[in-house]
Design an enzyme around this catalytic site. Structure first.
Site, short mmCIF file in Angstrom:
data_model
loop_
_atom_site.label_atom_id
_atom_site.label_comp_id
_atom_site.label_asym_id
_atom_site.label_seq_id
_atom_site.Cartn_x
_atom_site.Cartn_y
_atom_site.Cartn_z
CG ASN A 10 -1.84 1.20 1.42
OD1 ASN A 10 -1.79 2.29 0.50
ND2 ASN A 10 -2.65 1.07 2.40
NE ARG A 87 -5.88 1.54 0.12
CZ ARG A 87 -6.19 2.68 0.67
NH1 ARG A 87 -5.04 3.18 1.46
NH2 ARG A 87 -7.12 3.47 1.04
CG HIS A 176 -13.06 3.69 3.80
ND1 HIS A 176 -13.53 4.63 4.29
CD2 HIS A 176 -11.45 3.78 3.76
CE1 HIS A 176 -12.61 5.43 5.22
NE2 HIS A 176 -11.31 4.99 4.68
NE ARG A 237 -9.35 12.52 4.07
CZ ARG A 237 -9.60 11.38 3.94
NH1 ARG A 237 -10.69 10.59 3.83
NH2 ARG A 237 -8.43 10.75 3.81
CD GLU A 381 -8.65 -0.98 4.71
OE1 GLU A 381 -9.16 -0.46 3.69
OE2 GLU A 381 -8.10 -0.68 5.78
#
Ligand code: AMP
Length: 400
Positions: A10, A87, A176, A237, A381
């Site tokens: 990733n 990823r 996600h 965010r 993940e």
């Protein structure tokens, strides 16, 4: 289930997270992080057989960091390494599933870069470095967006002029996806329901946060949109704001586009509201000691999350359960209880002892008996990327 070990990579702009995943084993034999790549402080951290190691790799770029990793991977996986799973954040509308990396896949990821200008180029750097170092191994791209390509048009279209969608790809994509998919499959397994006949609300709450409605193994709606800014309040965010905020700040304060984007992505959310931290653990401690900003940030976070889950319920024919995952979802009994307290119209209610017990990887049901399921499930993940990589390699081998 397929066998073999997969190296999962990733890549961020200055970091690489990695894990060696064996589909038959729960724990990763090797995992770690290379960070501050491209700088004099570049460093490789890894964990092998429960031991932590660090190596300074001053000036290393992505390729150099992976080259340092290569002997470790060979030492641990030997000839069991069957492929590499990358990823990739944005697959646009092109990718509805994981894809074997070849020239066409690389070109399509490159073409999607305008939709994810920070992420996709970094992901590509990692892929290109890995192709150079492991030319003989099959490599697969696994996209955060792919799981959400099953959204119906009424969920993925913005109420904007059609030309923006048709000619410029302006629509809701969602992110996600790897995590929402993994936990919804686990939820079905844990509940004894077939994935193909199960309905879930899922809340992935990490530094980035999103909700998802999943019906029969397919994403039907999700809170993130064209970019990962839309939806919930997150670590830094803002989540949803009135889009006219751009014009307002430009006219009244003379702020540039870049400054507004930076404020919305890096200085807002829990950090902006609390004036203290983007980290939920720190905020819980500060709130307990009377910090008003921290308390407000937690209240806004939970209320906005509950509102989003209630909105997602519109996409479900029935509710088999609500899933909490991600660092906050897996660990914060406070966030779970405050959120569920706003959802009494969905008949949700928690059992306080079970809720308090689910921390640090402890998964399980936390609802009060007689109420709809609420599950805490540790996401994984890397494991989902490895499973998708194995399945893709297997598929290609079968076809050939
Ligand atoms: P992730 O991005 O999934 O690693 O999640 C990071 C978030 O999880 C941060 O806001 C952490 O503060 C939060 N987190 C981790 N452990 C806890 C905990 N025990 N209680 C509350 N929040 C936690």
């Amino acid at each position: 289930m397929q066998s073999g070990t997969i190296l999962v990579i990733n890549c961020g702009s200055s970091s690489i997270k990695f894990a060696l995943v064996n589909a038959q084993q729960g724990d990763f034999a090797l995992s770690g992080l290379a960070e501050r790549l491209g700088s004099a402080e570049a460093v490789l951290h890894w964990q092998l057989d429960g031991q932590k190691h660090d190596l300074a790799i001053a000036g290393a770029d992505h390729r150099a960091a992976l080259a340092h990793l290569l002997p470790l991977v060979q030492q641990v996986a030997g000839n069991q390494l069957v492929g590499i799973g990358h990823r990739v954040v944005h697959g646009g509308e092109h990718f509805t599933a994981a894809s074997r990396i070849d020239a066409a896949t690389l070109a399509a990821i490159r073409a999607t870069a305008p939709l994810a200008p920070l992420h996709n180029p970094a992901n590509l750097q990692g892929i290109e470095a890995a192709l150079g170092l492991f030319p003989e191994l099959p490599q697969v791209a696994v996209f955060d967006t792919a799981f959400h390509q099953t959204l119906p048009e009424h969920a993925y279209r913005y109420a904007l002029p059609e030309v923006l969608y048709r000619e410029h790809g302006v629509r809701r994509y969602g992110f996600h996806g790897t995590s929402h998919r993994y936990v919804s499959v686990r939820a079905a397994e844990l509940s004894g329901l077939p994935v193909s006949n199960s309905c879930w609300l899922s809340a992935h709450l990490g530094n980035g946060c999103s909700t998802c409605a999943i019906v029969d193994g397919q994403s039907r709606d999700t809170s993130m949109g064209l970019t990962p800014l839309e939806g919930l309040a997150m670590g830094t965010r803002s989540g949803d704001v009135d889009a006219n905020l751009f014009g307002h700040l430009s006219r009244t304060l003379g702020w540039s586009l870049e400054k507004i984007e930076q404020m919305l992505n890096q200085h807002s959310g829990l950090l902006g509201l609390s004036g203290l931290s983007n980290d939920m653990r720190s905020l819980e401690q500060a709130s307990a000691q009377g910090h008003a900003g921290a308390s407000l940030a937690i209240e806004v976070f939970c209320y906005r999350l509950a509102k989003s889950l209630a909105a997602m319920s519109c996409a479900l024919p029935r509710l088999d359960g609500l899933i909490f995952t991600g660092g906050i979802g897996e660990n914060s009994a406070l966030v779970r209880s405050k959120t569920v307290a706003h959802l009494t119209l969905l008949n949700l209610q928690l059992e306080p002892t079970a809720n308090a017990a689910c921390v640090r990887g402890q998964s399980g049901p936390i609802e009060l008996p007689g109420h709809p399921r609420v599950l805490v499930i540790a996401t994984n993940e890397e494991r989902q990327i490895a499973l998708d990589t194995l399945a893709t390699i297997q598929l290609v081998t079968d076809v050939n």
